[in-house]
Design an enzyme around this catalytic site. Structure first.
Site, mmCIF file in Angstrom:
data_model
loop_
_atom_site.group_PDB
_atom_site.id
_atom_site.type_symbol
_atom_site.label_atom_id
_atom_site.label_comp_id
_atom_site.label_asym_id
_atom_site.label_seq_id
_atom_site.Cartn_x
_atom_site.Cartn_y
_atom_site.Cartn_z
ATOM 1 N N LYS A 77 0.847 -1.193 0.000
ATOM 2 C CA LYS A 77 0.000 0.000 0.000
ATOM 3 C C LYS A 77 0.883 1.243 0.000
ATOM 4 C CE LYS A 77 -3.862 2.029 2.622
ATOM 5 N NZ LYS A 77 -4.726 1.866 3.812
ATOM 6 N N SER A 151 -9.398 1.868 2.902
ATOM 7 C CA SER A 151 -8.591 2.662 1.997
ATOM 8 C C SER A 151 -7.569 1.820 1.219
ATOM 9 C CB SER A 151 -7.839 3.744 2.784
ATOM 10 O OG SER A 151 -6.985 3.165 3.761
ATOM 11 N N SER A 175 -9.832 -0.435 7.148
ATOM 12 C CA SER A 175 -9.246 -0.438 5.803
ATOM 13 C C SER A 175 -8.551 -1.736 5.443
ATOM 14 C CB SER A 175 -8.259 0.728 5.671
ATOM 15 O OG SER A 175 -8.920 1.956 5.832
#
Length: 604
Positions: A77, A151, A175
């Site tokens: 990420k 996210s 997330s």
């Protein structure tokens, strides 16, 4: 040929059979190029850099599978530093080039894993839906009209679409769990402090957690174990004190009817009900609990002073670059200006008051089973109402890090529209390992496949064994199998099933004459080339195991049974002379198949 989903055991088997990391990298390059979702990566690792990683690994550790994650591809990420690739947090003006890896990436690389790129996210990890990025919105692998969840949007899609074996996410409000639910994945959310956050752009520093997206619980736990461990450079890092859970008879808390909210999504509610029934079938006791003090804590994360932590993370950048923020993200973060130090303390007091109320509920249950997300939306629906609909996603996730809990999100199946739903098992602080066996058993029982492959069987090699509780394992072959007449001799004294599997290939099965209830005779014949026989492995308390063995009638006895994975476990065997002239049922594959065949013939 590699399978669609690159789970750990499949890749390890392929490496054992001659695949090389360079071969694997060429496959990853081809899959990246063929991907129909251009928003997965913010920065894909250049092809020559990928090949260099593979060559360096083969020079450093030439023996296949000689490191825990030898040649395993993973995505990161883009709020987690990976040297050689920029960190943007999905804001181009914020981008910087890290010269060193984050702690977690460094540990994974040392274990042999290969970084294939930095993935998209809701900007500054602010959101649960995946649409708040100037790099585009990754989509559900099952329907591109729908959000991927956020996210950690790109990370989930990269694993679910078969580009990576696992991916790193972060989790403040869900997330690392919501995108798992929307893409039919496992989301491992450690207890805060178990995994270091050094080299991670924070959202809410005091509750942020680095997470793992994987296709099985076993894979995710194995990867988490590589990452975890105290790091003094992280002020919130902690030495874990593992907590235990009952090995059998878990009391699982589920939502009362008054606290159920699925925002009209009957499919997800149906999947939740089915998961509850599945947990019950695995031996759990289902206990409705009062969700109110958990829900009220969840509301604090976005509607309370914790929003100020998001401002603390980027306040200088916001001052100079406000126009570079996604409009929704900017609205949320600037909302922190409404809170002062007094509000922060008042929020803390309210959280602790709610924590006291949760203690009453924890006396009733061992773990919680909640929907991961109560519904999903199309990208168009999310963009039309970005704050309210995003808030729906966090109804059952926002409280978990505030309360210092561990959680594992698992797939729960598919609705009538073909979209997946998920459930999450939540346990007290540092029950990370203790949660895993039941989470794995639930995932296997729900039969939802892995990622975009809805029918993929979960590899036996990734099965999570219960933690060592002093119980003694035993292989059962016939009348003691689940649902058979003598199974009560195992369950009565507190035994529980570890797994269903097969023996090694050289075992034969016979029907012993004149036995009531009918019993099989299992013998081993070296050189016999069969397909193995279905058996179950159970665990018994030591005293119960001794009593059980004493009651076994001849010609049966206890010896070592070799299983298909090469392990040897004590189990039922038969003296060879007793099967002379007996009916052989080896070809049926196991005692349960024999009983079915016998019952079928009796009804004809």
């Amino acid at each position: 040929m590699l399978p669609t989903i690159l789970d750990l055991s499949s890749l390890r088997a392929a490496y054992k059979s001659g695949l090389t990391p360079l071969d694997l990298i060429e496959e990853v390059i081809a899959r990246r190029a063929a991907s129909k979702d251009p928003a997965i990566f913010i920065a894909a690792t250049p092809e020559e850099d990928l090949r260099s990683q593979a060559r360096d690994l083969m020079a450093r550790a030439p023996e296949p599978n000689s490191l825990p994650l030898w040649g395993i591809p993973f995505a990161v990420k883009d709020n987690i530093d990976a040297a050689g690739l920029p960190t943007t947090a999905a804001c181009p003006a914020f981008a910087y080039d890290p010269t060193v890896d984050s702690t977690v990436v460094a540990r994974l690389k040392a274990a042999g894993a290969l970084v294939i790129g930095k993935t998209n996210l809701d900007q500054f990890a602010t959101g649960l839906n995946g649409t708040r990025s100037p790099y585009g919105a990754p989509r559900s692998v099952f329907d591109p009209a729908y959000v991927s969840g956020g996210s950690s949007s790109g990370s989930a899609v990269a694993v679910a679409s078969g580009l990576a074996t696992f991916a790193l996410g972060t989790d403040t409000a869900g997330s690392g769990r919501v995108p798992a639910a929307f893409n039919n994945l496992v989301g491992i959310k450690p207890t805060p402090g178990l995994v270091p956050n050094v080299g991670v752009v924070p959202a809410c520093r005091s509750v942020d957690v680095v997470t793992v997206f994987a296709t099985t619980v076993g894979d995710g736990v194995a990867i988490r174990k590589v990452m975890e461990g105290y790091d003094a450079a992280d002020p919130f890092s902690r030495q874990a004190v593992p907590a235990t859970l009952p090995a059998a008879g878990l009391r699982i808390g589920v939502l009362e009817s008054t606290e159920r909210e699925f925002f009209g999504n009957r499919d997800v509610e149906t999947l939740y009900d089915a998961a509850i029934e599945r947990a019950k079938s695995l031996g759990a006791t289902i206990v409705p609990f009062d969700y109110a003090p958990f829900r009220q804590a969840a509301e604090l994360l976005y509607n309370g002073p914790w929003v100020a932590e998001r401002l603390a993370a980027v306040k200088d950048f916001l001052t100079s670059n406000a126009d570079d923020f996604d409009p929704t993200v900017r609205t949320i973060i600037e909302g922190a200006k409404a809170y002062d130090a007094v509000a922060a303390f008042e929020g803390k007091y309210k959280l602790e008051a709610l924590r006291q109320k949760t203690k009453t509920e924890w006396k009733k249950v061992d773990i919680l089973l909640l929907p991961t997300a109560p519904t999903t939306y199309t990208v168009e629906e999310m963009l039309a109402d970005p704050i309210v609909k995003n808030g729906h996603f966090g109804r059952y996730t926002n409280f978990v890090n505030l309360y210092d809990y561990a959680a594992i999100a698992i797939p729960a199946g598919f609705g009538r529209n073909g979209l997946p739903g998920g459930v999450t098992l939540i346990g007290p602080t540092f029950t990370d390992d203790a949660l895993a066996p039941f989470a794995d058993a639930m995932h296997r029982a729900l039969r939802a496949g892995m990622g975009k492959d809805k029918t993929a069987p979960l590899p036996e090699a990734s099965r999570v064994a219960p933690l060592d509780d002093g119980f003694v394992p035993i292989v059962v072959v016939g009348a003691h199998l689940t649902g058979m007449p003598l199974n009560h001799e195992l369950t009565g004294p507190g035994g529980y099933r570890l797994k269903t599997c097969r023996t090694a290939a050289d075992y034969r099965l016979f029907v012993l004459p004149n036995t009531v209830p009918p019993k099989p005779g299992l013998i081993r014949e070296p050189g016999f080339d069969g397909n193995g026989l279905e058996v179950e492995v159970w665990a018994l308390p030591p005293a119960a195991f001794g009593n059980f063995v004493q009651k076994i009638p001849g010609p049966l006895g206890i010896g070592k049974v070799t299983l298909e994975d090469g392990s040897s476990v004590s189990g039922f065997l038969c003296e060879a002379h007793a099967v002379t002239g007996a009916e052989e049922v080896t070809a049926l594959g196991g005692w349960r198949a024999y009983v079915r065949a016998k019952n079928a013939s009796a009804t004809v």
